[in-house]
Design an enzyme around this catalytic site. Structure first.
Site, PDB file in Angstrom:
ATOM      1  CG  HIS A 134      26.532  32.323  43.681  1.00 46.53           C
ATOM      2  ND1 HIS A 134      26.352  32.175  45.036  1.00 46.53           N
ATOM      3  CD2 HIS A 134      27.754  32.888  43.534  1.00 46.53           C
ATOM      4  CE1 HIS A 134      27.405  32.648  45.673  1.00 46.53           C
ATOM      5  NE2 HIS A 134      28.279  33.079  44.786  1.00 46.53           N
ATOM      6  CG  ASN A 155      27.468  34.493  49.976  1.00 40.73           C
ATOM      7  OD1 ASN A 155      28.130  33.636  50.563  1.00 40.73           O
ATOM      8  ND2 ASN A 155      27.763  34.902  48.762  1.00 40.73           N
TER       9      ASN A 155
HETATM   10  N1  NAD Z   1      36.112  33.919  44.241  1.00 42.19           N
HETATM   11  C1  NAD Z   1      35.029  33.429  44.827  1.00 42.19           C
HETATM   12  O1  NAD Z   1      35.081  32.812  45.912  1.00 42.19           O
HETATM   13  C2  NAD Z   1      33.685  33.576  44.163  1.00 42.19           C
HETATM   14  C3  NAD Z   1      32.688  32.634  44.420  1.00 42.19           C
HETATM   15  C4  NAD Z   1      31.461  32.750  43.750  1.00 42.19           C
HETATM   16  C5  NAD Z   1      31.247  33.812  42.874  1.00 42.19           C
HETATM   17  N2  NAD Z   1      32.241  34.723  42.669  1.00 42.19           N
HETATM   18  C6  NAD Z   1      31.985  35.813  41.714  1.00 42.19           C
HETATM   19  O2  NAD Z   1      32.595  35.461  40.474  1.00 42.19           O
HETATM   20  C7  NAD Z   1      33.027  36.638  39.796  1.00 42.19           C
HETATM   21  C8  NAD Z   1      34.488  36.513  39.445  1.00 42.19           C
HETATM   22  O3  NAD Z   1      35.244  36.338  40.613  1.00 42.19           O
HETATM   23  P1  NAD Z   1      36.730  35.767  40.579  1.00 42.19           P
HETATM   24  O4  NAD Z   1      37.068  35.454  41.981  1.00 42.19           O
HETATM   25  O5  NAD Z   1      36.853  34.746  39.518  1.00 42.19           O
HETATM   26  O6  NAD Z   1      37.526  37.086  40.106  1.00 42.19           O
HETATM   27  P2  NAD Z   1      38.967  37.134  39.405  1.00 42.19           P
HETATM   28  O7  NAD Z   1      39.460  38.514  39.657  1.00 42.19           O
HETATM   29  O8  NAD Z   1      39.791  35.961  39.784  1.00 42.19           O
HETATM   30  O9  NAD Z   1      38.637  36.987  37.840  1.00 42.19           O
HETATM   31  C9  NAD Z   1      37.973  37.956  37.091  1.00 42.19           C
HETATM   32  C10 NAD Z   1      38.489  37.829  35.660  1.00 42.19           C
HETATM   33  O10 NAD Z   1      37.644  38.582  34.792  1.00 42.19           O
HETATM   34  C11 NAD Z   1      38.462  39.205  33.831  1.00 42.19           C
HETATM   35  N3  NAD Z   1      37.719  40.339  33.276  1.00 42.19           N
HETATM   36  C12 NAD Z   1      37.462  41.529  33.862  1.00 42.19           C
HETATM   37  N4  NAD Z   1      36.727  42.305  33.024  1.00 42.19           N
HETATM   38  C13 NAD Z   1      36.518  41.560  31.903  1.00 42.19           C
HETATM   39  C14 NAD Z   1      35.835  41.791  30.682  1.00 42.19           C
HETATM   40  N5  NAD Z   1      35.222  42.946  30.463  1.00 42.19           N
HETATM   41  N6  NAD Z   1      35.835  40.804  29.745  1.00 42.19           N
HETATM   42  C15 NAD Z   1      36.442  39.637  29.971  1.00 42.19           C
HETATM   43  N7  NAD Z   1      37.126  39.354  31.109  1.00 42.19           N
HETATM   44  C16 NAD Z   1      37.155  40.314  32.059  1.00 42.19           C
HETATM   45  C17 NAD Z   1      39.724  39.587  34.572  1.00 42.19           C
HETATM   46  O11 NAD Z   1      40.804  39.784  33.654  1.00 42.19           O
HETATM   47  C18 NAD Z   1      39.912  38.368  35.481  1.00 42.19           C
HETATM   48  O12 NAD Z   1      40.706  37.381  34.859  1.00 42.19           O
HETATM   49  C19 NAD Z   1      32.662  37.799  40.712  1.00 42.19           C
HETATM   50  O13 NAD Z   1      31.418  38.322  40.331  1.00 42.19           O
HETATM   51  C20 NAD Z   1      32.582  37.157  42.085  1.00 42.19           C
HETATM   52  O14 NAD Z   1      31.719  37.842  42.963  1.00 42.19           O
HETATM   53  C21 NAD Z   1      33.449  34.623  43.263  1.00 42.19           C
END
Ligand code: NAD
Length: 295
Positions: free
Chosen positions: A140, A190
């Protein structure tokens, strides 16, 4: 277990940041996105970040170019088959994540380690859906991954000492500080921080004090860089709502239950900074003004 080639699934906010960090750690990275448009957008995001480092003179152009030679992209899964480690960072949906891992499980070499960057979903459920429960871990990262120094490594009951060592060594090799958590909703950060933000929302909704004073109190009283309501707006109220629900579902303790004010705001699409409205009005983003929660 030796890690050389790393696959990153999803190149959004987190995937792009993780890609940058892993490239800077000296590894080869292959990024997988849903289609060509999203892939080039994601790769551009990574390249723009390196360009920024060059313009700030934090990296020479030659180094940036050399590093970027180790980056490639794909819209299919097959090119990830020989990865030593795959880090998944697609949107927060258990079914979608499990579909990806099940498909990768069929094609990846036996030794490939799977990792999820999920914030709130169960690593155990994802691992149990594959044939490699002993090679599945949570990693994470925090947003923005290139800047935030911390990574939580999350172990399920199937993770043995070898995978644990490989994972901890890998994260340290990225220059990050690693903390180890059991697989339970919220992990460490979290788990402790979400109820704190939810309590601040309850206090604001109950009229204990104004939004500004709650934030000012926690900022100056605890020497935090910003108050919990402003931070909630930065994180995204939908994400906090979702995280609270997941933790309430797991622990059944009222402190994790999102308060009605949060539910109403999320339902109305007031998600914080990204929609320009949350606990603050962000229409002038440099000068956020507290909202009137009564309308
Ligand atoms: N944003 C934050 O603050 C944060 C912090 C830690 C962890 N996370 C976790 O990280 C993960 C991603 O979050 P994010 O904020 O980057 O989301 P985001 O929406 O910015 O990015 C997700 C990306 O994944 C792509 N995607 C979706 N399905 C796919 C697939 N089957 N194959 C390949 N690509 C695919 C989408 O096109 C998109 O570009 C989540 O699980 C979230 O909980 C987020």
């Amino acid at each position: 277990m030796e890690i050389r080639k790393v696959g990153v699934i999803g190149c959004g906010a987190m995937g792009a940041g993780i890609t940058q960090v892993v490239l800077q750690g000296g590894y080869d990275v292959i990024v997988r996105e849903m289609n060509e448009t999203l892939l080039s957008k994601g790769l551009e995001r990574v390249k723009a970040s390196f360009e920024k480092l060059v313009s700030k003179q934090a990296l020479t152009r030659e180094s940036a170019e050399t590093i970027l030679k180790r980056l490639s992209g794909t819209v299919s899964l097959e090119p990830l088959a020989d990865c030593d480690l795959i880090i998944e960072a697609i949107f927060e949906n258990l079914e979608a994540k499990m579909d990806q891992f099940k498909a990768l499980d069929k094609i990846c070499k036996q030794e490939t380690v799977f990792a999820s960057n999920t914030s709130s979903l169960s690593i155990t459920e994802m691992a149990a859906g594959t044939s490699r429960k002993e090679q599945f871990i949570g990693m994470h990262f925090f947003q923005p991954a290139p800047i935030m120094p911390l990574v939580e490594v999350v172990r399920t009951i199937s993770v043995g000492p070898e995978l644990l060592k490989t994972s901890l060594d890998f994260v340290k090799s990225l220059g990050k500080v690693v903390i180890l958590a059991k697989d339970q909703a919220g992990f460490i950060v979290n788990l402790l921080f979400t109820p704190f933000m939810l309590d601040a929302m309850r206090a604001a909704a109950n009229g204990v004090a104004s939004i500004e004073d709650i934030d000012r109190g926690m900022k100056l009283g605890l020497n935090h860089p910003m108050g919990p309501l402003m931070l909630a707006d930065y994180i995204g109220l939908d994400l906090i709502f979702n995280a609270g629900n997941v933790m309430f579902e797991e622990y059944r303790e009222s402190r994790y239950a999102p308060p009605p004010i949060l539910k109403k705001m999320v339902t109305m699409g007031y998600l914080g900074l990204k929609t320009k409205r949350g606990f603050y009005d962000w229409s002038e983003s440099k000068n956020p003004r507290p909202m009137d929660l009564n309308g």
